[in-house]
Enzyme design. Structure first.
Site, PDB file in Angstrom:
ATOM      1  N   THR A   1      30.138  17.113  47.472  1.00  0.00           N
ATOM      2  CA  THR A   1      31.567  16.839  47.371  1.00  0.00           C
ATOM      3  C   THR A   1      32.099  17.005  45.957  1.00  0.00           C
ATOM      4  O   THR A   1      31.373  16.774  44.969  1.00  0.00           O
ATOM      5  CB  THR A   1      31.867  15.401  47.839  1.00  0.00           C
ATOM      6  OG1 THR A   1      33.223  15.058  47.527  1.00  0.00           O
ATOM      7  CG2 THR A   1      30.957  14.401  47.133  1.00  0.00           C
TER       8      THR A   1
ATOM      9  N   GLU B   1      34.022  15.007  44.667  1.00  0.00           N
ATOM     10  CA  GLU B   1      34.098  13.668  44.084  1.00  0.00           C
ATOM     11  C   GLU B   1      32.960  13.419  43.096  1.00  0.00           C
ATOM     12  O   GLU B   1      32.997  12.452  42.334  1.00  0.00           O
ATOM     13  CB  GLU B   1      34.081  12.608  45.183  1.00  0.00           C
ATOM     14  CG  GLU B   1      35.344  12.557  46.022  1.00  0.00           C
ATOM     15  CD  GLU B   1      36.540  11.975  45.282  1.00  0.00           C
ATOM     16  OE1 GLU B   1      36.335  11.133  44.384  1.00  0.00           O
ATOM     17  OE2 GLU B   1      37.675  12.367  45.593  1.00  0.00           O
TER      18      GLU B   1
ATOM     19  N   TYR C   1      31.334   6.060  46.825  1.00  0.00           N
ATOM     20  CA  TYR C   1      31.111   7.286  47.592  1.00  0.00           C
ATOM     21  C   TYR C   1      30.573   8.399  46.698  1.00  0.00           C
ATOM     22  O   TYR C   1      29.565   9.048  47.007  1.00  0.00           O
ATOM     23  CB  TYR C   1      32.416   7.726  48.256  1.00  0.00           C
ATOM     24  CG  TYR C   1      32.355   9.103  48.872  1.00  0.00           C
ATOM     25  CD1 TYR C   1      31.686   9.321  50.072  1.00  0.00           C
ATOM     26  CD2 TYR C   1      32.980  10.186  48.254  1.00  0.00           C
ATOM     27  CE1 TYR C   1      31.625  10.591  50.649  1.00  0.00           C
ATOM     28  CE2 TYR C   1      32.932  11.456  48.818  1.00  0.00           C
ATOM     29  CZ  TYR C   1      32.248  11.655  50.014  1.00  0.00           C
ATOM     30  OH  TYR C   1      32.201  12.911  50.558  1.00  0.00           O
TER      31      TYR C   1
ATOM     32  N   LYS D   1      26.825  10.083  46.828  1.00  0.00           N
ATOM     33  CA  LYS D   1      26.678  11.530  47.005  1.00  0.00           C
ATOM     34  C   LYS D   1      25.950  12.169  45.820  1.00  0.00           C
ATOM     35  O   LYS D   1      25.316  13.219  45.966  1.00  0.00           O
ATOM     36  CB  LYS D   1      28.058  12.168  47.188  1.00  0.00           C
ATOM     37  CG  LYS D   1      28.652  11.986  48.581  1.00  0.00           C
ATOM     38  CD  LYS D   1      27.906  12.828  49.607  1.00  0.00           C
ATOM     39  CE  LYS D   1      28.634  12.870  50.932  1.00  0.00           C
ATOM     40  NZ  LYS D   1      28.003  13.789  51.905  1.00  0.00           N
TER      41      LYS D   1
END
Length: 359
Positions: free
Chosen positions: A142, A144, A166, A170
């Site tokens: 991701t 992010e 999150y 990840k």
């Protein structure tokens, strides 16, 4: 294609929680290519396969064809070993995650267990089943990971700086995939996908919240809705384009990690404006910060307000991807434009809300 030029139809296990947005598009994509698709769904007291009902051989009776479902969970390593050992897949796509960034602050431990350790459980299951040399593994990474961005735009070599549980979970998943690739010579790749949306996006994600609310306002079912940071800027593409990139990564000769993005940046504010414009309304912004509102120029009604509860404790303000490597090595490029994405989402939700106002 096989060595003899014939289309191969490998048994492909695709892991995704409740067949989310990406999972449904990927299942369609692989089935069209002749794959046998095996998917994991979590046990629920109600049917949670709405996004893939059209892929059943008989959707009314839920009779399976080349798509076969297995009950399982990324928090249960035993079931993962059983499923992988039974299916013996050629390709594994790990799309399972608690993927809502804001909610990850409230469910931090669960997010770490599913998104981080869940990836390790899958990789360990591959190793336990003796499939290291025969399976290709895709990890849904991701944008992010970049969080508090260290350079603009972000590419494969940009340093990571996650800003949420999150993103941190990840990040562990990203590096454990790299570790298995280097330690055991597993064909494993990270697809660092920037934001991608569609009409199948979950209702509590900001883009879908906007398209659903605009549709309801258009149909007279509601008057206004609240958002968080209107000035957060994202690189938005269409999920249908991005699942093709996932597949292309597993068709290469050597495993590599790729950034998948459009290279264009748009704000949440712009997504709101274009969504309303599509239904013939012009939004004019008034006020500042939490007192800012979006007023309809034509009617004078306030349709958008700001609520601090939708802000993240640590914000990611700007994400812009550089997919030069994917363009050059995968011959991939996005097809759906930002404007087309917004129109498709609003049109789909207008039809949904017209047929079922309580949806």
């Amino acid at each position: 294609m096989g060595m003899d030029g014939k289309l191969m139809s490998p048994a492909t296990w695709k892991c995704c929680y409740c067949f989310g947005m990406d999972g449904s598009y990927l299942a369609e994509f692989l089935l069209e290519k002749g794959y046998e698709v095996h998917g994991i769904v979590r046990r629920s007291s109600s049917f949670n396969t709405g996004r893939i009902e059209h892929l059943y051989k008989n959707s009314q009776a839920h009779i399976e064809g080349n798509m076969k479902l297995h009950y399982g969970d990324l928090t249960d390593s035993t079931c993962l070993v059983k499923i992988i050992n039974e299916v013996k897949p050629n390709e594994i796509y790990n799309l399972g995650a608690q993927s809502h960034v804001k909610i990850s602050f409230d469910l931090a431990e669960y997010t770490a267990d599913v998104d981080g350790v869940g990836t390790l459980r899958l990789l360990d299951a591959i190793k336990t089943c003796g499939l290291i040399n025969s399976v290709k593994f895709y990890q849904a990474s991701t944008s992010e990971l970049f969080g508090k961005v260290q350079e603009i735009p972000q590419k494969e070599t940009t340093p990571f700086y996650p800003r949420s549980p999150y993103g941190a979970a990840k990040l562990y998943a990203y590096w454990i995939v790299v570790n298995f690739r280097e330690a055991y010579n597993l064909f494993a790749v990270n697809g660092i996908l920037f934001n991608h949306e569609s009409p199948r996006r979950g209702a509590n994600f900001v883009t879908r919240k906007i398209s659903r609310s605009v549709a309801k306002i258009h149909l007279g079912q509601m008057d206004s809705f609240s958002l968080g940071n209107l000035d957060a800027k994202r690189d938005w593409g269409h999920a249908r384009d991005y699942v093709e990139a996932m597949w292309l990564m597993l068709q290469t000769d050597e495993p590599e990690d790729f950034v998948i993005a459009t290279g264009e940046v748009h704000s949440v504010r712009e997504f709101v404006e274009k969504s309303f414009k599509h239904i013939g309304k012009t939004i004019v912004w008034e006020g500042k910060n939490e007192n800012e509102v979006g007023r309809c120029k034509e009617t004078g009604k306030i349709h958008v307000t700001v609520n601090h509860k939708y802000y993240r404790p640590t914000e990611v303000d700007f994400l812009q991807g550089d997919c030069t490597k994917a363009r050059q090595k995968l011959n991939w490029k996005p097809r759906v434009t930002f404007d087309e994405l917004v129109r498709e989402m609003v049109d789909a939700d207008v039809e949904l809300m017209r047929s079922n106002p309580n949806a």
